[in-house]
Motif scaffolding. Structure first.
Motif, short mmCIF file in Angstrom:
data_model
loop_
_atom_site.label_atom_id
_atom_site.label_comp_id
_atom_site.label_asym_id
_atom_site.label_seq_id
_atom_site.Cartn_x
_atom_site.Cartn_y
_atom_site.Cartn_z
N SER A 65 1.00 -1.20 0.05
CA SER A 65 -0.04 -0.06 -0.07
C SER A 65 0.77 1.27 0.02
O SER A 65 0.57 2.17 -0.71
N ASN A 73 -5.03 2.09 -1.24
CA ASN A 73 -5.59 1.73 0.07
C ASN A 73 -5.43 0.00 0.16
O ASN A 73 -5.59 -0.48 -0.63
N LYS A 74 -4.93 -0.12 1.59
CA LYS A 74 -4.66 -1.53 1.83
C LYS A 74 -5.94 -2.27 1.57
O LYS A 74 -5.98 -3.38 1.08
N TYR A 126 -8.42 -1.78 -0.61
CA TYR A 126 -8.56 -2.13 -2.12
C TYR A 126 -7.46 -3.29 -2.49
O TYR A 126 -8.17 -4.03 -3.27
#
Length: 194
Positions: free
Chosen positions: A36, A42-43, A45
């Protein structure tokens, strides 16, 4: 009907891409947090991509490939990393010999390199005796396939007899040991780490 086919094909594409992203990330020993930070994505995502719930855009795929230092085609399954395929040729292995008079088994490792960190495989020529100090216990799952002969696998409260073509699978934490019950035996052992 065509919409259903397209939806299934899209789901397979997303799942395959997600599996490849996860495998590449793990091979490079990156956490989701590190990936990320490297991509600016985003983590959550990234997790959805790895779980096959999202298909990344081309720009996202480019960021992922750059962060993991792989060709973009590898994310889409168009190219294969040389480390992904391991072949163990019989001509390259030393012949197996049971140590004379030791009563111990002989092992030949089949797996090596990066793949061996998650899956180990061996050819085993079991001894004819259960040695008291020879009980195996380890993490992960163990699978044994009898290639030739007959063997007995002893657990704490039972012994399972197997013949050529038989297969057994069990948690590696169960104390166990293997012996041959005939003149010779060969077993294939595979240990998968979780």
């Amino acid at each position: 009907m065509a919409d259903t086919k397209n939806a299934r094909a899209s789901a397979r594409t997303a799942e395959g891409l997600g599996n490849r992203v996860k495998a590449l990330r793990r091979r490079r020993e990156l956490t989701l947090e590190q990936l990320s930070a490297a991509t600016g994505l985003n983590k959550g995502y990234l997790s959805r991509i790895e779980n096959g719930e999202k298909v990344p855009s081309i720009s996202t795929a480019l960021k992922l490939a750059q962060a993991m230092d792989v060709p973009t085609g590898m994310l889409f399954g168009e190219t294969v990393d040389d480390d992904d395929i391991h072949v163990a040729r019989s001509v390259d292995r030393s012949p197996l010999h049971e140590p004379a008079g030791s009563g111990r088994y002989a092992l030949t490792p089949l797996s090596e390199g990066a793949l061996a960190s998650r899956v180990e495989s061996y050819l085993m020529h079991p001894s004819s005796d259960f040695e008291a100090d020879d009980r195996a216990q380890h993490a992960g799952t163990e699978a044994i396939y009898v290639v030739d002969g007959h063997v007995a696998i002893a657990f704490a409260d039972r012994t399972v007899e197997l013949a050529a073509g038989d297969y057994i699978q069990f948690p590696g934490h169960l104390a166990h040991h293997v012996r041959r019950t005939g003149a010779t035996a060969i077993v294939l052992i595979v240990i998968a780490q979780s």
